[in-house]
Design an enzyme around this catalytic site. Structure first.
Site, PDB file in Angstrom:
ATOM      1  N   GLN A  17      40.704  51.542  42.291  1.00 39.68           N
ATOM      2  CA  GLN A  17      42.141  51.338  42.105  1.00 39.68           C
ATOM      3  C   GLN A  17      42.491  51.036  40.649  1.00 39.68           C
ATOM      4  O   GLN A  17      43.375  51.679  40.067  1.00 39.68           O
ATOM      5  CB  GLN A  17      42.630  50.190  43.001  1.00 39.68           C
ATOM      6  CG  GLN A  17      42.595  50.502  44.479  1.00 39.68           C
ATOM      7  CD  GLN A  17      43.317  49.433  45.289  1.00 39.68           C
ATOM      8  OE1 GLN A  17      44.534  49.487  45.475  1.00 39.68           O
ATOM      9  NE2 GLN A  17      42.587  48.457  45.777  1.00 39.68           N
ATOM     10  N   ALA A  80      32.655  47.316  41.501  1.00 43.05           N
ATOM     11  CA  ALA A  80      32.362  46.117  42.283  1.00 43.05           C
ATOM     12  C   ALA A  80      32.117  46.491  43.738  1.00 43.05           C
ATOM     13  O   ALA A  80      32.523  47.563  44.194  1.00 43.05           O
ATOM     14  CB  ALA A  80      33.513  45.117  42.195  1.00 43.05           C
ATOM     15  N   THR A  82      33.538  45.625  46.920  1.00 47.59           N
ATOM     16  CA  THR A  82      34.800  44.987  47.288  1.00 47.59           C
ATOM     17  C   THR A  82      35.046  44.919  48.795  1.00 47.59           C
ATOM     18  O   THR A  82      36.103  44.447  49.223  1.00 47.59           O
ATOM     19  CB  THR A  82      35.981  45.726  46.636  1.00 47.59           C
ATOM     20  OG1 THR A  82      35.944  47.103  47.024  1.00 47.59           O
ATOM     21  CG2 THR A  82      35.927  45.613  45.122  1.00 47.59           C
ATOM     22  N   THR A 121      38.034  37.786  40.585  1.00 46.23           N
ATOM     23  CA  THR A 121      38.918  37.658  41.735  1.00 46.23           C
ATOM     24  C   THR A 121      39.336  36.217  42.004  1.00 46.23           C
ATOM     25  O   THR A 121      38.637  35.271  41.618  1.00 46.23           O
ATOM     26  CB  THR A 121      38.194  38.210  42.984  1.00 46.23           C
ATOM     27  OG1 THR A 121      38.955  37.924  44.157  1.00 46.23           O
ATOM     28  CG2 THR A 121      36.825  37.565  43.153  1.00 46.23           C
ATOM     29  N   TYR A 146      31.515  37.625  49.169  1.00 46.36           N
ATOM     30  CA  TYR A 146      32.184  38.340  48.076  1.00 46.36           C
ATOM     31  C   TYR A 146      32.562  37.376  46.960  1.00 46.36           C
ATOM     32  O   TYR A 146      32.242  37.597  45.786  1.00 46.36           O
ATOM     33  CB  TYR A 146      33.425  39.057  48.615  1.00 46.36           C
ATOM     34  CG  TYR A 146      34.296  39.667  47.552  1.00 46.36           C
ATOM     35  CD1 TYR A 146      33.871  40.773  46.823  1.00 46.36           C
ATOM     36  CD2 TYR A 146      35.559  39.131  47.262  1.00 46.36           C
ATOM     37  CE1 TYR A 146      34.670  41.333  45.831  1.00 46.36           C
ATOM     38  CE2 TYR A 146      36.364  39.688  46.279  1.00 46.36           C
ATOM     39  CZ  TYR A 146      35.919  40.785  45.569  1.00 46.36           C
ATOM     40  OH  TYR A 146      36.704  41.329  44.585  1.00 46.36           O
TER      41      TYR A 146
END
Length: 319
Positions: A17, A80, A82, A121, A146
């Site tokens: 993204q 990553a 994710t 994050t 995560y």
């Protein structure tokens, strides 16, 4: 006088993204060499910048080989693991990609005199604070694999001592890939009623805003990334202004879709608690990130999250 040298920028995760947005923006700052996952079907725009290279971030040898071949001035790591829920049952891969790979990238950056930009994050925080998190706020113990592995990745980069910028963001969405916006747009066309979590609070962030602000920061370096990030780098919270819940986010998506005459079956969005929506990975209740350092140090003033969402809807209408 402008720096006549064109810096080389190694971009990982160019099909994600944020990575796909950076692929279009970073060429204004330097020559971009992107490295997609070897197993993925590479889009033409990525292939043009790849130089035939690919990179599996779970393989240390791959990372070393690619960085030493490219000899970048800057590494921008958007790659990553994710899949937050899947990470609970696949911690080894999540740790290899999210924790070990950033450390190796940092070591190789230091070896060739490069700097590194890395994305992290809100999930590095345990969500127990009643206030938005500052860069210096204690993280507590992250609630899921995560978040744990992303925090380990941050610390791995910091321990190397390379000039770096760790950009923490949250609730990223776009018209590309899998994300909350696309899920809600699909569901409102299929279901009369949606049940959405209302007790997790954060800020939705359009991928194009994250990419735009990243490039605004890097453009201030005039190609001299290492001294610039040595002075002004570290951890930075990069997010839109404002806050909402996943329920509030869903309601705003529905409102904008109605305004634009999207096909809609949904008549109600019902708020539910996290306990009523069990998932493998526990999520923090407070994901709010304080972005005041972004404003004070870099003079960047992000849009309200609602305005960013509206601009993404304008993209949909143009397609």
């Amino acid at each position: 006088m402008k720096n006549p040298y064109t810096p080389r920028i190694l971009l990982t995760g160019p099909t994600g993204q944020i990575g796909s947005k950076l692929l279009k923006k970073l060429p204004s700052i330097g020559r971009v060499i992107s490295v997609p996952e070897p197993s993925m079907e590479t889009p033409p725009e990525v292939m043009q910048c790849s130089g035939g290279l690919s990179l599996n971030l779970a393989h240390a040898d791959d990372i070393v080989r690619v960085v030493r071949e490219v000899k970048p001035d800057l590494i921008v790591n958007t790659g990553a693991y994710t899949a937050v829920d899947r990470a609970e049952s696949d911690p080894a891969t999540a740790r290899a990609v999210n924790a070990e790979a950033p450390g190796i990238l940092a070591e190789e950056a230091k070896r060739c005199g490069a700097a590194i930009v890395h994305y992290s994050t809100d999930y590095v925080f345990d969500g127990s604070s009643s206030e938005p998190y500052r860069e210096s706020s204690p993280t507590g113990t992250p609630l899921n694999v995560y978040g744990q592995t992303k925090l380990e990745g941050e610390r791995a980069i910091q321990s190397v001592g390379v000039p770096h910028l760790i950009l923490r963001t949250e609730w990223v969405y776009s018209l590309h890939g899998s994300n909350f916006l696309k899920t809600i747009l699909r569901l409102i066309a299929e279901r009369t009623e949606l049940r959405v979590v209302c007790d997790q609070i954060g800020t939705p962030n359009a991928a194009h805003v994250v990419a735009d602000h990243t490039c605004q920061i890097l453009s201030k370096a005039d190609g001299k990334f290492s001294p610039f990030l040595q002075e002004k780098g570290g951890i930075l919270h990069l997010c839109c202004d404002g806050e909402t819940s996943w329920h509030g986010f869903a309601q705003e998506i529905l409102r904008l879709a109605r305004e634009r005459d999207f096909p809609i079956k949904t008549t109600s969005v019902i708020p539910i608690s996290s306990e009523e929506f069990p998932v493998p990975a526990k999520r923090p209740l407070n994901s709010r990130l304080d972005n005041s350092r972004l404003k004070s140090v870099f003079s960047i003033y992000p849009p309200k999250w609602q305005d960013a969402l509206t601009s993404v809807f304008s993209e949909i209408r143009c397609q």
